[in-house]
Design a protein around this motif. Structure first.
Motif, PDB file in Angstrom:
ATOM      1  N   SER A  37      23.211 -53.549 -19.804  1.00  0.00           N
ATOM      2  CA  SER A  37      22.562 -53.194 -18.382  1.00  0.00           C
ATOM      3  C   SER A  37      23.127 -54.055 -17.322  1.00  0.00           C
ATOM      4  N   GLU A 169      22.506 -45.137 -13.199  1.00  0.00           N
ATOM      5  CA  GLU A 169      21.188 -44.779 -12.787  1.00  0.00           C
ATOM      6  C   GLU A 169      20.682 -43.534 -13.674  1.00  0.00           C
ATOM      7  N   THR A 171      17.953 -42.463 -14.946  1.00  0.00           N
ATOM      8  CA  THR A 171      16.497 -42.008 -14.634  1.00  0.00           C
ATOM      9  C   THR A 171      16.296 -42.077 -13.290  1.00  0.00           C
ATOM     10  N   SER A 176       8.550 -40.953 -14.525  1.00  0.00           N
ATOM     11  CA  SER A 176       8.576 -42.154 -15.548  1.00  0.00           C
ATOM     12  C   SER A 176       8.298 -41.698 -17.023  1.00  0.00           C
ATOM     13  N   GLY A 179      11.827 -40.199 -17.738  1.00  0.00           N
ATOM     14  CA  GLY A 179      12.913 -41.291 -17.657  1.00  0.00           C
ATOM     15  C   GLY A 179      12.774 -42.111 -18.828  1.00  0.00           C
ATOM     16  N   GLN A 180      11.437 -42.233 -19.364  1.00  0.00           N
ATOM     17  CA  GLN A 180      11.218 -43.163 -20.618  1.00  0.00           C
ATOM     18  C   GLN A 180      12.000 -42.345 -21.911  1.00  0.00           C
ATOM     19  N   MET A 183      15.749 -42.998 -21.555  1.00  0.00           N
ATOM     20  CA  MET A 183      16.134 -44.395 -22.218  1.00  0.00           C
ATOM     21  C   MET A 183      15.934 -44.262 -23.597  1.00  0.00           C
ATOM     22  N   SER A 187      18.971 -45.527 -26.408  1.00  0.00           N
ATOM     23  CA  SER A 187      18.766 -46.438 -27.148  1.00  0.00           C
ATOM     24  C   SER A 187      18.989 -45.864 -28.744  1.00  0.00           C
ATOM     25  N   THR A 200      21.765 -50.088 -13.551  1.00  0.00           N
ATOM     26  CA  THR A 200      20.095 -49.498 -13.063  1.00  0.00           C
ATOM     27  C   THR A 200      19.503 -50.646 -12.340  1.00  0.00           C
ATOM     28  N   SER A 202      16.105 -50.629 -12.447  1.00  0.00           N
ATOM     29  CA  SER A 202      14.863 -50.654 -13.095  1.00  0.00           C
ATOM     30  C   SER A 202      14.943 -51.657 -14.260  1.00  0.00           C
ATOM     31  N   ASN A 205      14.122 -50.239 -17.555  1.00  0.00           N
ATOM     32  CA  ASN A 205      15.211 -49.509 -18.231  1.00  0.00           C
ATOM     33  C   ASN A 205      16.088 -50.882 -18.903  1.00  0.00           C
ATOM     34  N   PHE A 208      15.904 -52.118 -22.497  1.00  0.00           N
ATOM     35  CA  PHE A 208      16.443 -51.231 -23.465  1.00  0.00           C
ATOM     36  C   PHE A 208      17.648 -51.844 -24.013  1.00  0.00           C
TER      37      PHE A 208
END
Length: 230
Positions: A37, A169, A171, A176, A179-180, A183, A187, A200, A202, A205, A208
């Protein structure tokens, strides 16, 4: 194997005789199979760095190596070939083609690779099932929710089995819940062997990833292992 290496990379933009330094002597290495990230405040150079290491742009100074090959010495055609063969992209704004169906959007990278129709169909069906969008294959982007549009964008990005998946970016335009979900998909792709490099804002995020690179004013200030990755 080192997938990406930068050596004293600088990116300077000139406008009205004023130089703006977006990146200043950035040295970075990313190994095959990592999930990295890239974080930092707005304007720190995150997207600029992503554009350079994904072969979308060239540095003003310094060198970017991709699969241990110097990219500054590559022709535009060779760099485009590398992007088609080895790189997938996921963007905040999905970047789906409105005139194409879900199936056609996902198939497009394989068309550019001149893959035979029967193999294209097999790959597209497999990735649609994997991303749970097979039931939407005849829909057009405007008929999909944001979450489904990003799933289609991820499917398009991975259908050619890229070595590296770059996500800018991913998400940013999702709630949310969706977005989850995105992610978790990234992963899972990483756990299956795909190298993932994500920009990101976040913190959630970023967790992860197994390594977080912090940028500030065009410099790398940290590149620590994320103890909370999973």
């Amino acid at each position: 194997m080192k997938i990406i290496k930068t050596v004293n990379v600088e990116k300077i933009y000139t406008s009205f005789d004023v130089d703006t330094v977006a990146l200043n002597k950035v040295n970075l290495e990313i190994e095959q199979g990592e999930f990295v990230s890239i974080m930092g405040p707005s304007g720190c150079g995150k997207s600029t760095l992503l554009n350079l290491i994904s072969l979308m742009d060239l540095p003003t100074r310094g060198e970017v190596f991709f699969m241990e090959q110097s990219t500054s010495k590559m022709s535009d055609r060779k760099r485009a070939e590398f992007r088609r063969k080895y790189i997938g992209f996921v963007f905040q704004n999905f970047n789906l083609i409105e005139e194409l169906s879900v199936y056609e959007n996902i198939e497009l990278p394989l068309v550019y690779l001149r893959m035979p129709p029967s193999e294209r169909a097999q790959r597209v069906r497999a990735v649609m099932e994997r991303l749970d969008v097979a039931h939407k294959q005849r829909f057009f982007p405007m008929q999909l929710s944001g979450g489904h549009q990003q799933r289609v964008a991820v499917a398009r990005a991975i259908v050619a089995s890229p070595l590296v998946l770059f996500a800018d970016e991913p998400t940013g335009n999702l709630d949310s819940k969706h977005g989850q979900e995105v992610m978790e998909i990234l992963s899972e792709l990483n756990e299956a062997g795909t190298t993932v490099v994500m920009v990101t804002h976040s913190t959630a995020n970023a967790e992860f990833a197994n390594r977080i690179i912090q940028l500030f004013d065009g410099h790398i200030v940290t590149g620590k292992v994320n103890q909370y990755s999973f």
